[in-house]
Design a protein around this motif. Sequence first.
Motif, PDB file in Angstrom:
ATOM      1  N   LEU A  55      47.281   0.956   8.607  1.00  0.00           N
ATOM      2  CA  LEU A  55      45.922   1.203   9.154  1.00  0.00           C
ATOM      3  C   LEU A  55      44.883   0.212   8.232  1.00  0.00           C
ATOM      4  O   LEU A  55      43.847  -0.111   8.768  1.00  0.00           O
ATOM      5  N   ARG A  56      45.022   0.405   6.975  1.00  0.00           N
ATOM      6  CA  ARG A  56      44.158  -0.383   6.188  1.00  0.00           C
ATOM      7  C   ARG A  56      44.213  -1.781   6.462  1.00  0.00           C
ATOM      8  O   ARG A  56      43.078  -2.512   6.591  1.00  0.00           O
ATOM      9  N   GLU A  57      45.494  -2.431   6.704  1.00  0.00           N
ATOM     10  CA  GLU A  57      45.890  -3.660   6.929  1.00  0.00           C
ATOM     11  C   GLU A  57      44.713  -4.069   8.310  1.00  0.00           C
ATOM     12  O   GLU A  57      44.091  -4.945   8.504  1.00  0.00           O
ATOM     13  N   LYS A  58      45.121  -3.044   9.275  1.00  0.00           N
ATOM     14  CA  LYS A  58      44.046  -3.292  10.575  1.00  0.00           C
ATOM     15  C   LYS A  58      42.831  -3.344  10.481  1.00  0.00           C
ATOM     16  O   LYS A  58      42.181  -4.128  11.014  1.00  0.00           O
ATOM     17  N   GLU A  59      42.357  -2.349   9.582  1.00  0.00           N
ATOM     18  CA  GLU A  59      40.873  -2.339   9.152  1.00  0.00           C
ATOM     19  C   GLU A  59      40.501  -3.733   8.655  1.00  0.00           C
ATOM     20  O   GLU A  59      39.519  -3.969   8.780  1.00  0.00           O
ATOM     21  N   VAL A  60      41.250  -3.835   7.829  1.00  0.00           N
ATOM     22  CA  VAL A  60      40.920  -5.428   7.095  1.00  0.00           C
ATOM     23  C   VAL A  60      40.777  -6.546   7.951  1.00  0.00           C
ATOM     24  O   VAL A  60      39.992  -7.129   7.895  1.00  0.00           O
ATOM     25  N   GLU A  61      41.782  -6.422   8.842  1.00  0.00           N
ATOM     26  CA  GLU A  61      41.675  -7.542   9.843  1.00  0.00           C
ATOM     27  C   GLU A  61      40.621  -7.252  10.747  1.00  0.00           C
ATOM     28  O   GLU A  61      40.111  -8.476  11.097  1.00  0.00           O
ATOM     29  N   GLU A  62      40.208  -6.310  11.177  1.00  0.00           N
ATOM     30  CA  GLU A  62      39.139  -6.131  11.930  1.00  0.00           C
ATOM     31  C   GLU A  62      37.798  -6.386  11.320  1.00  0.00           C
ATOM     32  O   GLU A  62      36.913  -7.191  12.102  1.00  0.00           O
ATOM     33  N   VAL A  63      37.553  -6.285   9.836  1.00  0.00           N
ATOM     34  CA  VAL A  63      36.507  -6.577   9.324  1.00  0.00           C
ATOM     35  C   VAL A  63      36.486  -8.139   9.397  1.00  0.00           C
ATOM     36  O   VAL A  63      35.486  -8.842   9.376  1.00  0.00           O
ATOM     37  N   GLN A  64      37.491  -8.734   8.975  1.00  0.00           N
ATOM     38  CA  GLN A  64      37.450 -10.295   8.768  1.00  0.00           C
ATOM     39  C   GLN A  64      37.140 -10.983  10.053  1.00  0.00           C
ATOM     40  O   GLN A  64      36.591 -12.122  10.115  1.00  0.00           O
ATOM     41  N   ALA A  65      37.884 -10.618  11.305  1.00  0.00           N
ATOM     42  CA  ALA A  65      37.543 -10.690  12.485  1.00  0.00           C
ATOM     43  C   ALA A  65      36.068 -10.702  12.976  1.00  0.00           C
ATOM     44  O   ALA A  65      35.490 -11.624  13.521  1.00  0.00           O
ATOM     45  N   LEU A  66      35.264  -9.481  12.439  1.00  0.00           N
ATOM     46  CA  LEU A  66      33.999  -9.458  12.728  1.00  0.00           C
ATOM     47  C   LEU A  66      33.214 -10.496  11.901  1.00  0.00           C
ATOM     48  O   LEU A  66      32.253 -11.097  12.641  1.00  0.00           O
ATOM     49  N   LEU A  67      33.578 -10.630  10.592  1.00  0.00           N
ATOM     50  CA  LEU A  67      32.556 -11.459  10.034  1.00  0.00           C
ATOM     51  C   LEU A  67      33.046 -12.920  10.375  1.00  0.00           C
ATOM     52  O   LEU A  67      32.142 -13.814  10.437  1.00  0.00           O
ATOM     53  N   ALA A  68      34.012 -13.283  10.743  1.00  0.00           N
ATOM     54  CA  ALA A  68      34.354 -14.656  11.147  1.00  0.00           C
ATOM     55  C   ALA A  68      33.540 -14.920  12.759  1.00  0.00           C
ATOM     56  O   ALA A  68      33.106 -15.889  13.007  1.00  0.00           O
ATOM     57  N   SER A  69      33.492 -13.610  13.566  1.00  0.00           N
ATOM     58  CA  SER A  69      32.863 -14.019  14.768  1.00  0.00           C
ATOM     59  C   SER A  69      31.267 -14.196  14.271  1.00  0.00           C
ATOM     60  O   SER A  69      30.681 -14.926  15.089  1.00  0.00           O
ATOM     61  N   ILE A  70      30.904 -13.300  13.460  1.00  0.00           N
ATOM     62  CA  ILE A  70      29.216 -13.635  13.212  1.00  0.00           C
ATOM     63  C   ILE A  70      29.097 -14.953  12.524  1.00  0.00           C
ATOM     64  O   ILE A  70      28.049 -15.569  12.940  1.00  0.00           O
ATOM     65  N   VAL A  71      30.013 -15.500  11.788  1.00  0.00           N
ATOM     66  CA  VAL A  71      29.597 -17.131  11.263  1.00  0.00           C
ATOM     67  C   VAL A  71      30.067 -17.999  12.441  1.00  0.00           C
ATOM     68  O   VAL A  71      29.128 -18.797  12.357  1.00  0.00           O
ATOM     69  N   GLU A  72      30.776 -17.707  13.244  1.00  0.00           N
ATOM     70  CA  GLU A  72      31.115 -18.879  14.309  1.00  0.00           C
ATOM     71  C   GLU A  72      29.861 -18.656  15.481  1.00  0.00           C
ATOM     72  O   GLU A  72      29.561 -19.841  15.892  1.00  0.00           O
ATOM     73  N   SER A  73      29.379 -17.450  15.440  1.00  0.00           N
ATOM     74  CA  SER A  73      28.317 -17.556  16.702  1.00  0.00           C
ATOM     75  C   SER A  73      26.809 -17.944  16.038  1.00  0.00           C
ATOM     76  O   SER A  73      25.809 -17.535  16.966  1.00  0.00           O
ATOM     77  N   SER A  74      26.903 -17.875  14.772  1.00  0.00           N
ATOM     78  CA  SER A  74      25.501 -18.330  14.203  1.00  0.00           C
ATOM     79  C   SER A  74      24.946 -19.504  14.609  1.00  0.00           C
ATOM     80  O   SER A  74      25.544 -20.615  14.998  1.00  0.00           O
ATOM     81  N   ALA A  75      23.452 -19.479  14.934  1.00  0.00           N
ATOM     82  CA  ALA A  75      22.864 -20.825  15.470  1.00  0.00           C
ATOM     83  C   ALA A  75      22.863 -21.892  13.998  1.00  0.00           C
ATOM     84  O   ALA A  75      22.471 -22.990  14.174  1.00  0.00           O
ATOM     85  N   ASP A  76      22.892 -21.218  12.761  1.00  0.00           N
ATOM     86  CA  ASP A  76      22.779 -21.995  11.654  1.00  0.00           C
ATOM     87  C   ASP A  76      24.066 -22.625  11.444  1.00  0.00           C
ATOM     88  O   ASP A  76      25.102 -22.342  11.824  1.00  0.00           O
ATOM     89  N   SER A  77      23.924 -24.008  10.789  1.00  0.00           N
ATOM     90  CA  SER A  77      25.065 -24.482  10.499  1.00  0.00           C
ATOM     91  C   SER A  77      25.804 -23.682   9.095  1.00  0.00           C
ATOM     92  O   SER A  77      24.953 -23.632   8.123  1.00  0.00           O
TER      93      SER A  77
END
Length: 298
Positions: A55-77
């Motif tokens: 469960l902890r590993e899954k939560e960490v993976e979800e948080v990492q995926a969320l952060l990666a999505s935020i970075v990837e979708s940002s209009a800033d470089s």
Amino acid sequence: ILGAGLGLSFAVYRGISLEAAPWVAPAIGLLSICLASLSFWLQLTSHTATVQLELREKEVEEVQALLASIVESSADSIIGTTLDGSIISWNRGSEVLWGYTAEEAIGQHITMLFKPELRAGYTRSIGRVKSGEGIAPFDTIRVRKDGSLVHVNVIVSPIRNTAGELIGASGIYRDITELLKAKEQAEAANKAKSEFLANMSHEIRTPMNAILGFTDVVLGGELKAEQRRHLETVQRSARALLHLLNDILDSSKLDRGALQLEKLPFSLPDLVQQLCAEQSIQAGHKHLLLRSELSPDI
């Protein structure tokens, strides 16, 4: 089974027959139950720990995926680099701003975006990051893939691993070209307004000085009391208008930061009487009587 075997072996080893020691069988049964319970508890604890870890590993993976999505979708470089400046991450905003794809940029040195004369500044900046110093956001110029220049606001932050060790730096680049254009346009419009006010006041001042000059000439001659009073009102009004023009000039100086304030003495009774004299004619047209009374103490 293990408990029964151990109990039986103990009885045989001690030379005790089950018939001679009737307590051995119940003891063996009780020991078997205890060992079985212990085995079940160990299995349950191990399974629970495994589930919690998953469960902890899954939560960490979800948080990492969320952060990666935020970075990837940002209009800033948003660009990640190692401490030697090699690019290790390149989001979609970077592709739009710089013109390089992620495949083209990753592995290259970050100074490929720098003007040649500004590359020495990167060495100083990364040195401050390595030493733990903060870098305040700053504006600068960078180079796109096609060679065109772009004005950007830059925020540099350290990248640390889970152990807190410094492993790289991240840079956030925001295109401020349009912002600078809007600022330049606003400054140009403000400058044009100041120039217009200054020119207008100068154009009006010339005829106003002529009115004041001829009024002084007429007042120097022989006049009836009522005529003199009216001309003095004209003179005061013209001077007030001249002061207003000077104030308009002062407003243009205020925009340039060149305004100087003056402290001058004035007579309040004279000012009140002057205002009444200027407005008395208009009041008379409306069949009104405008009169001022001041206390002798003023």
